[in-house]
Design a protein around this motif. Structure first.
Motif, PDB file in Angstrom:
ATOM      1  N   THR A   1       0.835  -1.202   0.000  1.00 19.48           N
ATOM      2  CA  THR A   1       0.000   0.000   0.000  1.00 19.48           C
ATOM      3  C   THR A   1       0.875   1.258   0.000  1.00 19.48           C
ATOM      4  N   ILE A   2       1.924   1.249   0.817  1.00 17.30           N
ATOM      5  CA  ILE A   2       2.852   2.385   0.873  1.00 17.30           C
ATOM      6  C   ILE A   2       3.545   2.566  -0.470  1.00 17.30           C
ATOM      7  N   ARG A   3       3.962   1.455  -1.067  1.00 19.00           N
ATOM      8  CA  ARG A   3       4.656   1.512  -2.355  1.00 19.00           C
ATOM      9  C   ARG A   3       3.763   2.155  -3.426  1.00 19.00           C
ATOM     10  N   ASP A   4       2.492   1.800  -3.414  1.00 24.16           N
ATOM     11  CA  ASP A   4       1.570   2.377  -4.388  1.00 24.16           C
ATOM     12  C   ASP A   4       1.390   3.871  -4.163  1.00 24.16           C
ATOM     13  N   GLU A   5       1.361   4.272  -2.878  1.00 25.16           N
ATOM     14  CA  GLU A   5       1.194   5.697  -2.570  1.00 25.16           C
ATOM     15  C   GLU A   5       2.411   6.494  -3.013  1.00 25.16           C
ATOM     16  N   ILE A   6       3.608   5.966  -2.747  1.00 28.57           N
ATOM     17  CA  ILE A   6       4.834   6.638  -3.171  1.00 28.57           C
ATOM     18  C   ILE A   6       4.888   6.710  -4.694  1.00 28.57           C
ATOM     19  N   ALA A   7       4.476   5.624  -5.353  1.00 33.56           N
ATOM     20  CA  ALA A   7       4.483   5.595  -6.813  1.00 33.56           C
ATOM     21  C   ALA A   7       3.547   6.655  -7.381  1.00 33.56           C
ATOM     22  N   SER A   8       2.372   6.780  -6.807  1.00 33.79           N
ATOM     23  CA  SER A   8       1.404   7.771  -7.290  1.00 33.79           C
ATOM     24  C   SER A   8       1.945   9.187  -7.140  1.00 33.79           C
ATOM     25  N   CYS A   9       2.599   9.447  -6.002  1.00 35.05           N
ATOM     26  CA  CYS A   9       3.169  10.779  -5.778  1.00 35.05           C
ATOM     27  C   CYS A   9       4.357  11.028  -6.708  1.00 35.05           C
ATOM     28  N   SER A  10       5.170  10.004  -6.931  1.00 34.92           N
ATOM     29  CA  SER A  10       6.363  10.149  -7.764  1.00 34.92           C
ATOM     30  C   SER A  10       6.004  10.482  -9.201  1.00 34.92           C
ATOM     31  N   GLU A  11       4.988   9.804  -9.745  1.00 30.14           N
ATOM     32  CA  GLU A  11       4.643  10.027 -11.140  1.00 30.14           C
ATOM     33  C   GLU A  11       3.988  11.390 -11.354  1.00 30.14           C
ATOM     34  N   LYS A  12       3.507  11.997 -10.280  1.00 25.52           N
ATOM     35  CA  LYS A  12       2.954  13.346 -10.382  1.00 25.52           C
ATOM     36  C   LYS A  12       4.024  14.418 -10.167  1.00 25.52           C
ATOM     37  N   ALA A  13       5.101  14.051  -9.493  1.00 24.66           N
ATOM     38  CA  ALA A  13       6.129  15.033  -9.144  1.00 24.66           C
ATOM     39  C   ALA A  13       7.282  15.079 -10.143  1.00 24.66           C
TER      40      ALA A  13
ATOM     41  N   GLU B   1      16.569  -4.116  -9.415  1.00 23.35           N
ATOM     42  CA  GLU B   1      16.152  -3.265 -10.514  1.00 23.35           C
ATOM     43  C   GLU B   1      15.167  -4.008 -11.417  1.00 23.35           C
ATOM     44  N   GLY B   2      15.290  -5.332 -11.478  1.00 23.97           N
ATOM     45  CA  GLY B   2      14.328  -6.116 -12.236  1.00 23.97           C
ATOM     46  C   GLY B   2      12.930  -5.994 -11.653  1.00 23.97           C
ATOM     47  N   SER B   3      12.859  -5.911 -10.309  1.00 23.48           N
ATOM     48  CA  SER B   3      11.566  -5.728  -9.645  1.00 23.48           C
ATOM     49  C   SER B   3      10.973  -4.366  -9.972  1.00 23.48           C
ATOM     50  N   VAL B   4      11.862  -3.372 -10.147  1.00 26.58           N
ATOM     51  CA  VAL B   4      11.399  -2.036 -10.503  1.00 26.58           C
ATOM     52  C   VAL B   4      10.767  -2.054 -11.892  1.00 26.58           C
ATOM     53  N   VAL B   5      11.429  -2.717 -12.824  1.00 26.89           N
ATOM     54  CA  VAL B   5      10.914  -2.795 -14.195  1.00 26.89           C
ATOM     55  C   VAL B   5       9.563  -3.503 -14.215  1.00 26.89           C
ATOM     56  N   GLU B   6       9.455  -4.591 -13.457  1.00 30.83           N
ATOM     57  CA  GLU B   6       8.191  -5.321 -13.391  1.00 30.83           C
ATOM     58  C   GLU B   6       7.087  -4.462 -12.777  1.00 30.83           C
ATOM     59  N   PHE B   7       7.428  -3.754 -11.703  1.00 27.27           N
ATOM     60  CA  PHE B   7       6.462  -2.868 -11.053  1.00 27.27           C
ATOM     61  C   PHE B   7       6.049  -1.751 -12.009  1.00 27.27           C
ATOM     62  N   ALA B   8       7.025  -1.198 -12.745  1.00 31.36           N
ATOM     63  CA  ALA B   8       6.755  -0.105 -13.679  1.00 31.36           C
ATOM     64  C   ALA B   8       5.790  -0.556 -14.771  1.00 31.36           C
ATOM     65  N   GLN B   9       6.012  -1.732 -15.290  1.00 36.58           N
ATOM     66  CA  GLN B   9       5.141  -2.251 -16.342  1.00 36.58           C
ATOM     67  C   GLN B   9       3.709  -2.412 -15.848  1.00 36.58           C
ATOM     68  N   GLY B  10       3.577  -2.810 -14.581  1.00 36.66           N
ATOM     69  CA  GLY B  10       2.254  -2.985 -14.006  1.00 36.66           C
ATOM     70  C   GLY B  10       1.492  -1.677 -13.868  1.00 36.66           C
ATOM     71  N   ARG B  11       2.221  -0.559 -13.788  1.00 37.40           N
ATOM     72  CA  ARG B  11       1.577   0.754 -13.654  1.00 37.40           C
ATOM     73  C   ARG B  11       1.530   1.528 -14.969  1.00 37.40           C
ATOM     74  N   GLY B  12       2.017   0.903 -16.041  1.00 41.68           N
ATOM     75  CA  GLY B  12       1.994   1.576 -17.338  1.00 41.68           C
ATOM     76  C   GLY B  12       3.134   2.554 -17.538  1.00 41.68           C
ATOM     77  N   TRP B  13       4.191   2.442 -16.721  1.00 41.44           N
ATOM     78  CA  TRP B  13       5.357   3.283 -16.900  1.00 41.44           C
ATOM     79  C   TRP B  13       6.252   2.692 -17.994  1.00 41.44           C
TER      80      TRP B  13
END
Length: 271
Positions: free
Chosen positions: A186-198, A216-228
């Motif tokens: 939940t925290i990760r999603d909140e930080i992600a939402s703020c980061s993509e706006k900032a 870093e592979g986890s970052v890429v996977e997470f990014a793909q899940g959010r459409g980054w």
């Protein structure tokens, strides 16, 4: 009225592995039937002490097994049933200790993962009144103090402290680890939402630390899940609509990043 059958079922439950969910579910159903037979599913002033203690133990076992099976709705139902038992003075249980603080601490943590801060404080206020009456502090109880500290750090935006407390050595018991992982998500999603706006983009290495991901592979996977978009060692956030970039959003985003970027830099110096 004999309680032997319920005691036998309880023994089987306590020795059951969470890898056998169907067996556990069947045993819990049988245990509830026995509680109904004993007229102990809901406590009354005439319920004998030994049956009160056995009923409470059965419901607490069901609550903890629900956590291990990752069934939060089932856990919530057990907690609600246990509330009536927790209103009864400890003296009525023939000196047998239950697991109230553990179950209640888990319920508080569940409320945090859902973002139900109103419900969290409603339960907490009741506990504080009771503790004050007994001359004790909630911080003295490892199970109750854990969600209380997490909630305080969440309100402060100290996500790095929350993340640190959810690591294995900082969790008071196995069951707390289940909800702790959900809370970090939940925290990760909140930080992600703020980061993509900032920011228009971030280096993948920085994003890894900022989002509390292991690689870093986890970052890429997470990014793909959010459409980054991940390319050339950076994460590129989708273009935001102009009306979404209000001053309030930027201020909120800045506060989150400020509270976490320091921790990310510390990790970079270690690496």
């Amino acid at each position: 009225m004999s309680t032997q059958k319920l005691s036998d079922i309880l023994s089987q439950l306590q020795s059951s592995s969470s890898s056998s969910p169907q067996k556990i579910t069947s045993l819990l159903t049988s245990a509830k039937r026995e509680l109904l037979t004993l007229k102990a599913l809901i406590p009354t002033p005439t319920t004998p002490s030994h049956i009160l203690a056995l009923a409470r133990q059965t419901l607490e076992t069901g609550a903890l097994l629900s956590i291990r099976l990752e069934q939060p709705d089932s856990f919530t139902r057990y907690y609600q049933q246990l509330s009536a038992f927790y209103e009864i003075p400890d003296a009525s249980y023939n000196g047998k200790n239950g697991q109230r603080s553990k179950v209640t601490g888990l319920y508080l943590l569940l409320l945090l993962t859902k973002g139900d801060y109103a419900g969290f404080h409603t339960v907490l206020e009741g506990l504080e009144v009771e503790s004050a009456r007994q001359g004790k502090g909630l911080e003295e109880d490892e199970f109750l103090s854990y969600p209380v500290k997490l909630e305080r750090w969440l309100m402060e935006g100290s996500y790095d402290r929350v993340w640190g407390a959810t690591k294995r050595e900082g969790v008071p018991s196995e069951e707390f680890g289940v909800f702790s992982e959900v809370l970090v998500g939940t925290i990760r999603d909140e930080i992600a939402s703020c980061s993509e706006k900032a920011y228009p983009s971030l280096p993948i290495a920085n994003a890894k630390n900022l989002l509390f991901l292991e690689s870093e592979g986890s970052v890429v996977e997470f990014a793909q899940g959010r459409g980054w978009v991940a390319k050339d060692g950076r994460i590129y956030f989708p273009q935001q609509q102009e009306d979404a970039r209000t001053e309030d959003i930027l201020v909120a985003s800045g506060q989150v990043i400020e509270n976490t970027i320091g921790y990310a830099r510390e990790l970079e110096t270690i690496v």
